[in-house]
Design an enzyme around this catalytic site. Structure first.
Site, PDB file in Angstrom:
ATOM      1  N   TRP A  32       9.431  13.521  -1.474  1.00 11.99           N
ATOM      2  CA  TRP A  32       8.955  12.151  -1.230  1.00 11.99           C
ATOM      3  C   TRP A  32       7.537  11.918  -1.741  1.00 11.99           C
ATOM      4  O   TRP A  32       6.662  12.767  -1.535  1.00 11.99           O
ATOM      5  CB  TRP A  32       8.980  11.916   0.284  1.00 11.99           C
ATOM      6  N   ASN A  34       4.497   8.585  -1.585  1.00  9.16           N
ATOM      7  CA  ASN A  34       4.124   7.177  -1.396  1.00  9.16           C
ATOM      8  C   ASN A  34       2.771   6.921  -2.041  1.00  9.16           C
ATOM      9  O   ASN A  34       2.579   7.363  -3.184  1.00  9.16           O
ATOM     10  CB  ASN A  34       4.285   6.694   0.051  1.00  9.16           C
ATOM     11  N   ASP A  35       1.873   6.232  -1.406  1.00  9.62           N
ATOM     12  CA  ASP A  35       0.679   5.658  -2.058  1.00  9.62           C
ATOM     13  C   ASP A  35       0.041   6.469  -3.198  1.00  9.62           C
ATOM     14  O   ASP A  35      -0.128   7.685  -3.063  1.00  9.62           O
ATOM     15  CB  ASP A  35      -0.459   5.519  -1.045  1.00  9.62           C
ATOM     16  N   GLN A  51       0.339  10.476  -2.084  1.00 11.05           N
ATOM     17  CA  GLN A  51       0.823  10.923  -0.782  1.00 11.05           C
ATOM     18  C   GLN A  51       2.133  11.663  -1.022  1.00 11.05           C
ATOM     19  O   GLN A  51       3.052  11.119  -1.648  1.00 11.05           O
ATOM     20  CB  GLN A  51       1.050   9.709   0.133  1.00 11.05           C
ATOM     21  N   ARG A 162      -8.285   4.242   8.299  1.00  5.85           N
ATOM     22  CA  ARG A 162      -7.857   5.126   7.204  1.00  5.85           C
ATOM     23  C   ARG A 162      -8.007   4.512   5.809  1.00  5.85           C
ATOM     24  O   ARG A 162      -8.265   3.349   5.657  1.00  5.85           O
ATOM     25  CB  ARG A 162      -6.398   5.526   7.422  1.00  5.85           C
TER      26      ARG A 162
HETATM   27  C1  FRU Z   1       0.152   3.154   3.294  1.00 11.79           C
HETATM   28  C2  FRU Z   1      -0.113   4.273   4.293  1.00 11.79           C
HETATM   29  C3  FRU Z   1      -1.593   4.549   4.409  1.00 11.79           C
HETATM   30  C4  FRU Z   1      -1.644   5.958   4.874  1.00 11.79           C
HETATM   31  C5  FRU Z   1      -0.474   6.558   4.140  1.00 11.79           C
HETATM   32  C6  FRU Z   1       0.240   7.643   4.896  1.00 11.79           C
HETATM   33  O1  FRU Z   1       1.407   3.183   2.719  1.00 11.79           O
HETATM   34  O2  FRU Z   1       0.457   3.957   5.531  1.00 11.79           O
HETATM   35  O3  FRU Z   1      -2.276   3.649   5.254  1.00 11.79           O
HETATM   36  O4  FRU Z   1      -2.842   6.584   4.569  1.00 11.79           O
HETATM   37  O5  FRU Z   1       0.422   5.512   3.865  1.00 11.79           O
HETATM   38  O6  FRU Z   1       1.157   8.273   4.078  1.00 11.79           O
END
Ligand code: FRU
Length: 485
Positions: A32, A34-35, A51, A162
């Site tokens: 996986w 993400n960001d 991420q 964060r």
């Molecule tokens: C955004 C988020 C961020 C956090 C991250 C965790 O998509 O929720 O705020 O740092 O993903 O994976």
């Protein structure tokens, strides 16, 4: 260090060479993502972190994956840079940014920890941390966390605190962090430092005064562009307004002016960054030639559906150059992609009446532009990634000036987030649609990037036909290239 070694061993062993991965978009090598994180230029390379949870196709304890490129088209996977291996980040190395300082590559990220307090209550804390590296390996600072919730005013959340974005100006480092107050109003907090270790809380850079822009502002970014300053952020749980902000977790921007003395950002109204179904947590960096380039996670939290057998989940958008035009952001694919365009097929002043397929116009890794010259119709449809079973439709309702997107039949097996309508802005120019497709994604740039809509599809690669369909008569110009890297 042990966790980092074992994650890197795991990734090496499992990443393989997956034929189905996109060819010019960053995607997960296994598991996986993400960001986007730490988008920056360092040591002559462009770096992108993300991420990362390699162990499954679902979100889990977050690591920072890493890749590099010279041209933003061809990316190389690097070793995982950060693992959640310290007491202050044991529940995740959350999103953040990067900067070069004295020859070092400095990562700023959020350390997340969940513990029981003395009454047995579960308490989550998010604090800001840094790590130093050489573009390949990174070492966390012994002073971590360098910014904690204790530095905040009483009524600000210490749990949702964060996604630091750092920059330097005239010898001072500035850093913003996403947050909300105790009424769940999203806000962005500003800090400053002379050495990256000792930070001072300055003030609230921007805030949701009315309380109608979601509940928590994630992943803020702040930068000058032309005469203006731009704030990007991703508010969670935002209500749709008209044709705007339909993703729930949205990414928006404000334009405004910033006074460094008073640390005051005077902002305008919230505006949409992308009208598609898959766009979140964008981040920007400045290229050596001065371009401001943005990249985002090409998903949204409510659209993480992939075929069951797929072993990877998540892609980034193609990097987009940002410019200002009449107080609005304009986004265009970075020009580096032009060097990879091949096999040009072009039709000029082509009349479309009824349903039509054109020789040479098909494909799934393409750069396709359709420009309307004459519009004697009510509805014009473009079907992409099409065969007898699958299709993704872009439907232009000329009178209403609505562009409708529909991926119900793209291969997803739940059609919960499959349709979207956007109101087209300009009425003066011919409508021009540029589609950038890379196997499982379609990024649509409307009128040279005045509006953008990003959509992920799950269609088998064999469905590569393109159909034009009109209920009257249209005259269009078409230009299509294959992208070959
Ligand atoms: C955004 C988020 C961020 C956090 C991250 C965790 O998509 O929720 O705020 O740092 O993903 O994976």
């Amino acid at each position: 260090m042990e966790m980092l070694k074992s994650v890197n061993d795991y990734v090496k062993e499992h990443m393989g060479s997956r034929e189905e991965l996109p060819i010019f978009h960053v995607s997960s090598p296994i598991g996986w993502i993400n960001d986007p994180n730490g988008f920056s230029v360092y040591g002559g390379m462009i770096h992108l972190f993300y991420q990362y949870h390699p162990y499954s196709c679902e979100w889990g304890p977050m690591y920072w994956g890493h890749c590099v490129t010279e041209d933003m088209v061809r990316w190389r996977t690097m070793p995982v840079a950060l693992a959640p291996d310290q007491s202050y980040d044991k529940d995740g190395c959350f999103s953040g940014s990067a900067i070069e300082v004295d020859g070092k590559h400095v990562l700023c990220y959020t350390g997340r920890m969940i513990d029981q307090d003395k009454n047995g209550k579960i308490v989550e804390r998010q604090n800001q941390c840094i790590a130093f590296g050489n573009g390949k390996e990174y070492r966390k600072s012994e002073y971590n966390p360098v910014i904690t919730g204790d530095m905040l005013p009483k009524n600000f959340s210490r749990q949702d605190f964060r996604d630091p974005k750092v920059w330097e100006k005239n010898g001072t480092y500035y850093l913003i962090v996403g947050n909300h107050d105790n009424q769940n109003k999203g806000q962005v907090l500003l800090f400053s430092s002379k050495n990256l270790l000792d930070w001072k809380y300055e003030n609230v850079l921007a805030k949701d005064q009315q309380g109608d822009i979601g509940i928590m502002w994630e992943c803020p970014d702040f930068f000058p562009l032309g005469e203006k300053y731009i704030l990007l952020c991703s508010p969670q749980n935002m209500m749709a307004q008209g044709y705007e902000f339909h993703n729930g977790h949205n990414s928006i921007y404000y334009t405004g002016s910033f006074d460094y003395e008073k640390k005051l950002f005077k902002k305008g109204i919230p505006l949409s960054l992308d009208y598609g179904m898959d766009f979140y947590a964008p981040q920007t960096t400045e290229m050596p030639d001065g371009r401001r380039v943005m990249i985002a996670w090409m998903k949204s939290w409510d659209t993480c559906l992939i075929p069951r057998e797929q072993e990877w989940q998540g892609m980034m958008t193609f990097p987009r150059e940002l410019k200002m035009k009449c107080d609005r952001l304009v986004q265009t694919p970075v020009h580096e992609i032009d060097d990879f365009r091949r096999n040009r097929v072009c039709y000029q002043k082509k009349i479309i009446a009824g349903k039509q397929e054109l020789p040479g116009i098909r494909g799934r890794i393409i750069d396709l532009t359709v420009e309307f010259i004459q519009e004697e119709f009510e509805i014009f449809r473009i079907e992409l990634a099409h065969d007898q079973r699958y299709t993704t439709s872009f439907i232009y309702h000329v009178k209403e000036r609505i562009l409708e997107m529909d991926r119900t039949y793209c291969g997803v097996n739940r059609d919960v987030v499959c349709q979207r309508k956007m109101k087209l802005d300009s009425e003066n120019n011919n409508l021009k649609l540029r589609f950038l497709m890379d196997k499982y994604s379609i990024e649509l740039f409307v009128n040279d990037g005045c509006q953008v809509a990003t959509t992920v599809i799950a269609t088998p690669m064999s469905a590569d036909r393109i159909i034009f369909c009109c209920d009257g008569k249209a005259v269009i110009d078409i230009e299509k290239y294959d992208i070959i890297v």
